[in-house]
Design a protein around this motif. Structure first.
Motif, short mmCIF file in Angstrom:
data_model
loop_
_atom_site.label_atom_id
_atom_site.label_comp_id
_atom_site.label_asym_id
_atom_site.label_seq_id
_atom_site.Cartn_x
_atom_site.Cartn_y
_atom_site.Cartn_z
N ILE B 144 0.82 -1.21 0.00
CA ILE B 144 0.00 0.00 0.00
C ILE B 144 0.86 1.27 0.00
CG2 ILE B 144 -1.72 1.28 1.33
CD1 ILE B 144 -3.05 -1.35 1.95
N PRO B 145 1.98 1.30 0.73
CA PRO B 145 2.82 2.50 0.59
C PRO B 145 3.25 2.76 -0.85
CG PRO B 145 3.47 1.28 2.54
CD PRO B 145 2.46 0.44 1.83
N MET B 148 0.30 4.16 -2.58
CA MET B 148 0.04 5.52 -2.13
C MET B 148 0.94 6.52 -2.85
SD MET B 148 0.51 6.73 1.76
CE MET B 148 2.14 7.39 1.54
N ARG B 149 2.15 6.09 -3.12
CA ARG B 149 3.12 7.01 -3.73
C ARG B 149 3.14 6.93 -5.25
NH1 ARG B 149 6.55 5.21 0.99
NH2 ARG B 149 6.44 6.97 2.41
N TYR B 150 2.34 6.03 -5.80
CA TYR B 150 2.40 5.81 -7.24
C TYR B 150 1.89 7.01 -8.03
CZ TYR B 150 1.36 3.94 -11.81
OH TYR B 150 1.31 3.74 -13.16
N GLN B 151 2.65 7.38 -9.01
CA GLN B 151 2.21 8.32 -10.03
C GLN B 151 2.82 7.82 -11.33
OE1 GLN B 151 2.35 12.51 -9.32
NE2 GLN B 151 2.64 12.27 -7.13
N ALA B 196 -1.35 16.98 -12.00
CA ALA B 196 -1.36 16.31 -10.69
C ALA B 196 -1.98 14.92 -10.78
CB ALA B 196 -2.12 17.16 -9.69
N TRP B 197 -1.52 14.03 -9.93
CA TRP B 197 -2.10 12.68 -9.87
C TRP B 197 -2.98 12.61 -8.63
CZ3 TRP B 197 -2.60 9.70 -13.73
CH2 TRP B 197 -2.99 8.37 -13.56
N VAL B 198 -4.06 13.31 -8.71
CA VAL B 198 -4.97 13.42 -7.58
C VAL B 198 -6.36 13.07 -8.09
CG1 VAL B 198 -5.98 14.97 -5.88
CG2 VAL B 198 -3.59 15.25 -6.55
N PRO B 199 -7.02 12.08 -7.48
CA PRO B 199 -8.38 11.75 -7.93
C PRO B 199 -9.24 13.01 -7.99
CG PRO B 199 -7.62 10.12 -6.37
CD PRO B 199 -6.56 11.20 -6.41
N ARG B 201 -8.60 15.14 -10.40
CA ARG B 201 -7.84 16.07 -11.23
C ARG B 201 -6.91 15.37 -12.22
NH1 ARG B 201 -4.43 19.78 -7.84
NH2 ARG B 201 -4.86 18.65 -5.93
#
Lengths: 598, 330
Positions: B144-145, B148-151, B196-199, B201
């Motif tokens: 999961i870490p 979490m950091r995946y882009q 950005a890799w933000v759900p 956006r």
């Protein structure tokens, strides 16, 4: 001697003929008086600078430490605006208007002298006195000492300013935290801004502005006082993308390991004596060893962001230093670098917007809901790092901002520049206070403080000049009999010599006076109150004197009054307890391993 | 010989008409996956994709080659069910899947003797095995870490498909679900993160250049069908509208794939398809997309003419996520 004599004459003249002194303060015969640059980090922790044992990379501030001195027993107040008020006035916070923070003035403090919630009018300020003494006075960054026109930086002695008047806000724009006050308020040169400059990012813009102020008036040759009151690294942790990923995964090991590493470096550096223990891990903070990797990663990422904030702050400090070198002012500049209080372990955003259905929750939902980790740092995100990392920032001390434990009030201090005559990079353990900065800088500048007047509008300075200390003539501005005292939100403390008493709300405190010997126990692990009743009595007597002399009104309401009901019952942080969750898989001897019998 | 002459000659041959069923209008049916299909997830996860298409046009969507009948008109209902696993291969993200097409198709076509006939087929097509391995891009999300950091940044994969010719096939008619030959694809799915890799956006440009390679069908109504390699380029510009909903502009270009039946050459394909897709994340397990696409510039009789509605469901799960949910009693 000649300098001292001149200073004395100048001070006397200024005291007797303050107006005349304003207009006619001459440059000292031996040359230009030093510039003064005060760099204030907001919620910057004791252990967050490389020079104080941090793994966070702060080469520019560390360079100032190498050029100057580090101080390990420097005290501020436990929160922001009281420290700022004392820094700029040199008098006790209960007398300068910040007896309590504006945001938490208790019902019984309303209307009381000293509890105005802003920097009281009529009290001389450091910038005003320096301006009167012929200094240019500039400010950038967070003010937090009043918003109305007569209270803003321009009105309190700063010629030029670019200031955030609020205690915090977005680093990217004017968004603030509550529905009632949704916009941060800024001033520039005494005018309230209706928008921010293009390409605004707080730390960068503040630095740009300060550089422009310094350059604009260079031609007249006057020295300057630059108050660089950075918003960083106060939450929300907003920072440019290129600064967010400099420590990826580094903090997944957890807060205990980072605290231990910092303490080890502090001892190696000579910041703390060998044998210093870490304070207790707060009882409601889990041992990171028992957390899942995902939890450690998500919590570690918050610290990654914080480290980026501090490094970005250092970068911009470096820009200012480099500029001063470039224009030839660096060698004649005193730098004073410190944080305004302990690191922040309280969840401010939850405090404001944590109740679904409330007005501020709705405001937060619209303006502060970028909660995805990849959005952390962007506008609309609100990340703080919690008590676990605040404790790391305050290694090795106990607790954090808002509390009168050492983690709330002790801070790292660096001073460099012409008054420092000691060996470069030296470390001093004398007891210093933020109130000392006013008399120190007045002395350095050859300025003077007006005499205390009858109606006490001009109270006597409480601090002591560091000039003899910086010159190597003494090891501390204070004797063993001198004492310091604190009170905020009802939490209180007194330090005298190596002893300290503190009274704090439960469960951080016991709601009774506790006694600690900071020389042997800087982490405040061993309450010696029961074993030393005479010392306790003597110290509480100092408290009573302090409270009486400074009109301390203990609040009838406090931000912490119900904290005990919200937190788990306090227990000690015995390592490895309970064994149940620490026991490792039993591995039998290989030669005793067998298949089951058929 | 010019292309048009070849085309005319091809059209005049009775047998050539048999090739009219040769291809999907939108692309090889098994290759029809929506945008974001090759996004990376936690390794050790599983997924069941279900892709349902309703297709009309002048070619057979079950056949990945590209031959067009000038006056054919088919309607097909196609479903592809599959199973996929994500894993780490040599410390790279990887996904293996099996996709099984099924459905029915019917329409008017020209038979080998040139007569217009109604044909239909139904059942299972040729199952396809797929392996996708990331070559350039972030390390696999093994925990999961990592997730979490995946882009994705810029990610480039190697995609390999092979279809096994065991689908239903009737050598007496031209319209079939199985293709009676081996065929496969080599591709390089690319994802370019834009911003950005933000759900809510996320924006991506996704490209899939690929080459289809076909074996021979030696019993194509008694004849031998050969097909040249076919080049495919899919492009998707995707953008989140909110955390759980996104849209995509889709385009495809297919070129090549010239068919030869008993030595008689057909024309090369060169067609473009445009489309739109909406995606919705129903919950942590289930993703839905709905899209429409259609060939453009397709009015000439020998041009590919095809349009399709496509709905996909992808149900994914991971033991860690499922176990956590059980513990939390969600």
């Amino acid at each position: 001697m000649k300098t001292a004599a001149l200073s004395l004459i100048a001070a006397t003249l200024a005291a007797v003929f303050p107006v005349a002194a304003t207009a006619q303060t001459p440059e000292p015969a031996q040359g230009k008086r030093p510039n003064i640059v005060v760099i204030l980090g907001d919620d910057l922790g004791y252990a967050d600078l490389g020079a104080f044992g941090s793994e966070i990379k702060t080469p520019n501030i560390d360079a100032l430490a190498r050029e100057g001195m580090r101080f390990t027993n420097f005290y501020t107040h436990a929160t922001s605006s009281p420290t700022r008020a004392t820094l700029l006035t040199g008098i006790d916070t209960h007398r300068n208007g910040l007896g309590n923070m504006d945001e938490w003035t208790a019902p019984n403090q309303r209307g009381a002298d000293g509890y105005e919630g802003y920097l009281k009018l009529g009290i001389p300020t450091l910038p005003q006195l320096l301006k009167d003494a012929g200094y240019h006075t500039y400010m950038v960054g967070k003010w937090h000492l009043g918003k109305s026109p007569e209270l803003i930086p321009r009105a309190r002695g700063f010629e030029r300013d670019f200031s955030l008047l609020d205690g915090a806000g977005s680093y990217w724009d004017m968004t603030n935290f509550t529905a009632a006050a949704p916009q941060s308020v800024f001033t520039e040169d005494g005018r309230y801004l209706n928008k921010l400059p293009d390409d605004y990012y707080a730390t960068k813009t503040y630095t740009d502005k300060m550089i422009s102020f310094i350059d604009a008036n260079r031609a007249d040759g006057k020295p300057f006082f630059a108050y660089v009151a950075h918003q960083a690294p106060h939450d929300p942790f907003h920072l440019p993308k290129e600064w967010r990923n400099r420590h990826v995964g580094e903090y997944d090991k957890g807060w205990d390991a980072v605290r231990q590493a910092r303490l080890k470096r502090q001892i190696e550096l000579g910041i703390l004596p060998a044998g210093t223990e870490l304070s207790e891990r707060m009882w409601f903070v889990p041992d990171p060893v028992v957390l899942a990797p995902a939890s450690r990663a998500i919590l570690g990422k918050k610290m990654e962001l914080y480290a980026g904030m501090v490094e970005n702050l250092d970068h911009h400090v470096g820009r200012l230093v480099d500029h001063l070198k470039k224009i030839g002012e660096y060698d004649n500049t005193i730098f004073v670098v410190f944080g305004d209080n302990g690191a922040e372990g309280t969840d401010l955003f939850k405090m404001i917007a944590g109740s679904p259905g409330s007005r501020d929750f709705l405001f937060g939902a619209i303006n502060w809901s970028q909660t995805h980790p990849n959005a952390w740092g962007d506008p609309g995100s609100y990340v703080g790092y919690g008590p676990m990392w605040a404790q790391v920032s305050m290694t090795p001390f106990s607790q954090y901002k808002s509390w009168t434990a050492e983690g709330g009030i002790r801070n790292a201090l660096i001073v460099s520049g012409p008054p420092v005559k000691r060996m470069k990079g030296s470390i001093n353990h004398g007891v210093l206070h933020v109130a000392d900065i006013m008399p120190t800088m007045l002395e350095v500048a050859g300025a003077s403080y007006p005499k205390a007047d009858q109606d006490k509008k001009t109270p006597a300075l409480m601090g002591k000049s560091w000039v003899p200390l910086l010159a190597g003539k003494t090891e501390s501005p204070r004797t063993e009999q001198d004492y310091l005292a604190w009170e905020i939100f009802g939490n209180r403390a007194v330090r005298q010599g190596e002893w300290k008493i503190r009274w704090q709300y439960k469960p951080f405190g016991s709601e009774s006076w506790e006694l600690y010997n900071l020389a042997s126990d800087p982490a405040e692990r061993k309450n010696l109150a029961a074993a030393n009743p005479d010392k306790l009595k003597a110290m509480t007597s100092l408290w009573e004197s302090y409270a009486r002399e400074n009109n301390v009104i203990l609040p009838s309401r406090s931000v912490f009054e119900t904290l005990e009901d919200q937190l788990p019952k306090r227990v000690s942080d015995d390592k490895g307890y309970p064994p149940l969750i620490y026991k490792q898989q039993f591995v039998p001897p290989k030669d005793m391993v067998a298949e089951p019998a058929p | 010989m010019t292309s048009s002459k070849k085309n005319r000659r091809f059209a005049q041959l009775p047998l050539a008409a048999a090739a009219l069923f040769a291809m999907s209008g939108v692309g090889p049916a098994q290759a029809e996956v929506p945008a974001r299909f090759y996004w990376k997830t936690l390794t050790g996860g599983s997924a069941v994709p279900l892709i349902v298409e309703s297709i009309s046009g002048n070619a057979n969507p079950f056949d990945p080659s590209r031959l067009v009948s000038n006056d054919a008109n088919f309607d097909a209902t196609l479903a592809i069910a599959g199973y996929a696993e994500t894993f780490s291969l040599l410390d790279r993200s990887a996904m293996a899947a099996i996709l099984l097409p099924m459905g029915r198709i019917s329409g008017e076509a020209r038979a080998v003797n040139g007569a217009s006939v109604s044909q239909s087929a139904s059942g299972f097509g040729d199952p396809m095995l797929e392996l996708n391995v990331n070559l350039i891009g972030p390390k696999p999300q093994n925990n999961i870490p990592d997730a979490m950091r995946y882009q994705p940044g810029f990610s480039l994969d190697l995609l390999a498909d092979i279809a096994v010719p065991i689908g239903e096939y009737d050598n007496k008619q031209t319209l079939n679900l199985g293709q009676n030959r081996w065929y496969g694809r080599i591709g390089a799915p690319m994802t370019m993160q834009l911003g950005a890799w933000v759900p809510g956006r996320r924006t991506t440009l996704e490209l899939l250049p690929a080459a289809w390679i076909f074996g021979d069908n030696t019993d194509f109504v008694g004849r031998k069908l050969k097909t040249d390699p076919l080049f495919q380029l899919d492009a998707h510009l995707t953008r989140d509208f909110a955390e759980n909903i996104w849209g995509s502009l889709d385009a495809s270009w297919y070129k090549g794939g010239k068919a030869t039946i008993d030595g008689v050459e057909g024309s090369k394909r060169n067609d473009v398809t445009l489309g739109l897709t909406l995606g919705y994340k129903i919950n942590d397990n289930l993703n839905l997309t709905a899209g429409y696409r259609s060939t453009v510039n397709d009015s000439a009789p020998d041009k590919m003419r095809m349009d399709s509605f496509m709905i996909t469901f992808v149900f994914g799960w991971h033991p860690l996520i499922e176990g956590s949910r059980r513990l939390k009693q969600e």
